[in-house]
Design an enzyme around this catalytic site. Sequence first.
Site, PDB file in Angstrom:
ATOM      1  N   HIS A 146       0.814  -1.283   0.017  1.00  0.00           N
ATOM      2  CA  HIS A 146      -0.020  -0.014   0.207  1.00  0.00           C
ATOM      3  C   HIS A 146       0.897   1.169   0.109  1.00  0.00           C
ATOM      4  O   HIS A 146       0.852   2.162   0.873  1.00  0.00           O
ATOM      5  CB  HIS A 146      -0.789  -0.020   1.348  1.00  0.00           C
ATOM      6  CG  HIS A 146      -2.021   0.828   1.237  1.00  0.00           C
ATOM      7  ND1 HIS A 146      -1.919   2.291   1.303  1.00  0.00           N
ATOM      8  CD2 HIS A 146      -3.338   0.647   1.397  1.00  0.00           C
ATOM      9  CE1 HIS A 146      -3.109   2.666   1.122  1.00  0.00           C
ATOM     10  NE2 HIS A 146      -3.969   1.699   1.486  1.00  0.00           N
ATOM     11  N   GLU A 246      -0.963   1.140  -5.420  1.00  0.00           N
ATOM     12  CA  GLU A 246      -0.572  -0.111  -4.477  1.00  0.00           C
ATOM     13  C   GLU A 246      -0.799  -1.340  -5.272  1.00  0.00           C
ATOM     14  O   GLU A 246      -1.776  -1.819  -5.978  1.00  0.00           O
ATOM     15  CB  GLU A 246      -1.712  -0.297  -3.605  1.00  0.00           C
ATOM     16  CG  GLU A 246      -1.937   1.052  -2.785  1.00  0.00           C
ATOM     17  CD  GLU A 246      -3.398   1.159  -2.071  1.00  0.00           C
ATOM     18  OE1 GLU A 246      -3.847   0.021  -1.829  1.00  0.00           O
ATOM     19  OE2 GLU A 246      -3.961   2.263  -1.812  1.00  0.00           O
TER      20      GLU A 246
HETATM   21  O1  TA6 Z   1      -6.043   1.279  -0.607  1.00  0.00           O
HETATM   22  C1  TA6 Z   1      -7.366   2.093  -0.459  1.00  0.00           C
HETATM   23  C2  TA6 Z   1      -7.954   1.891   0.882  1.00  0.00           C
HETATM   24  O2  TA6 Z   1      -8.605   0.797   0.807  1.00  0.00           O
HETATM   25  C3  TA6 Z   1      -8.983   2.991   1.075  1.00  0.00           C
HETATM   26  O3  TA6 Z   1     -10.376   2.634   0.881  1.00  0.00           O
HETATM   27  C4  TA6 Z   1      -8.792   3.395   2.475  1.00  0.00           C
HETATM   28  O4  TA6 Z   1      -9.336   2.652   3.403  1.00  0.00           O
HETATM   29  C5  TA6 Z   1      -7.158   3.320   2.442  1.00  0.00           C
HETATM   30  O5  TA6 Z   1      -6.927   1.909   1.970  1.00  0.00           O
HETATM   31  C6  TA6 Z   1      -6.493   3.298   3.972  1.00  0.00           C
HETATM   32  O6  TA6 Z   1      -7.078   2.330   4.660  1.00  0.00           O
HETATM   33  P1  TA6 Z   1      -6.472   2.354   6.170  1.00  0.00           P
HETATM   34  O7  TA6 Z   1      -6.957   1.098   6.902  1.00  0.00           O
HETATM   35  O8  TA6 Z   1      -5.049   2.220   6.111  1.00  0.00           O
HETATM   36  O9  TA6 Z   1      -6.824   3.670   6.831  1.00  0.00           O
END
Ligand code: TA6
Length: 278
Positions: A146, A246
Amino acid sequence: MAHTASGLRYFEVQHPLLSARIFEQGAQLVQFQSVGKPPMLWVSEAEPFKPGAAIRGGIPVCWPWFGPDPQGIGPAHGLARTQTWQLYLAQQTDSSVCLGFRFQITESSMAGLGAELVFELSDRLRLTLITHNRSEKRLTFSSALHSYFPVGDIRQALLSGAAGRQYTDSLSSAQSTESEQQLVFDQEVDRIYYGSSPWQLCSPTLCLNIESEGSGSTVVWNPWIEKSARLSHFNPDDYLRMLCVETANCGADSRLLEPGQQHVMAVEYSYLPLANSP
Ligand code: TA6
């Protein structure tokens, strides 16, 4: 090489050609820079680095699920990023540093799933995530690296590589095909793009080529204004300075492993010249 910040242990990598910092929690790389190049990763200034809470920035490892727990029990984006991983490999050459971390699930319905994450640090950054099924049953997993990139001003960032790809818009669940050669960002974006061709990010503070193997999905995310207010460890205007691209095995690209099988996903980030560089 090991240090502690507010209860979390991290490894500081010092090499003539690069610097990096990796936390034991989540095997999370939070800083990487090759000499003479800009920082490759972004971390929120609101990040407190507290044990048991996901670090907001760098490269969080979403594993063994991306998004909500399919069993409806665990935290979003899996167990790995709040657990301590074990350093099992550390090698240095004149031009590179290689570090390997591993984590094994010992309980729950996913007991027997293990992960190894290998970082190859040089004039570029390569991550290899290996998922092993050491259980007696077939297991499905999903994952994402991510990565948070510093873009300086999201309104001037351009992301190429989406054209022609099918994608799921996670905000509306709509399935579409991307027609734009370059993505520009002027609102919340949260999409899973399918396919495996490279991406190029160009922004005021970082230009990057992104190539992957073993990944058939890429999540592109910027929370914009409204969602930023609901995120932990994230300042209201942080959305202006970051973009997540990601490399994943998620959504329709989730993977099934038979007992004894493993899956390898790798991503390589290499610097491209900044638009205004001589
Ligand atoms: O990768 C995108 C995502 O799934 C968004 O929907 C948002 O939730 C982000 O990840 C961050 O998630 P987190 O649990 O790290 O706050």
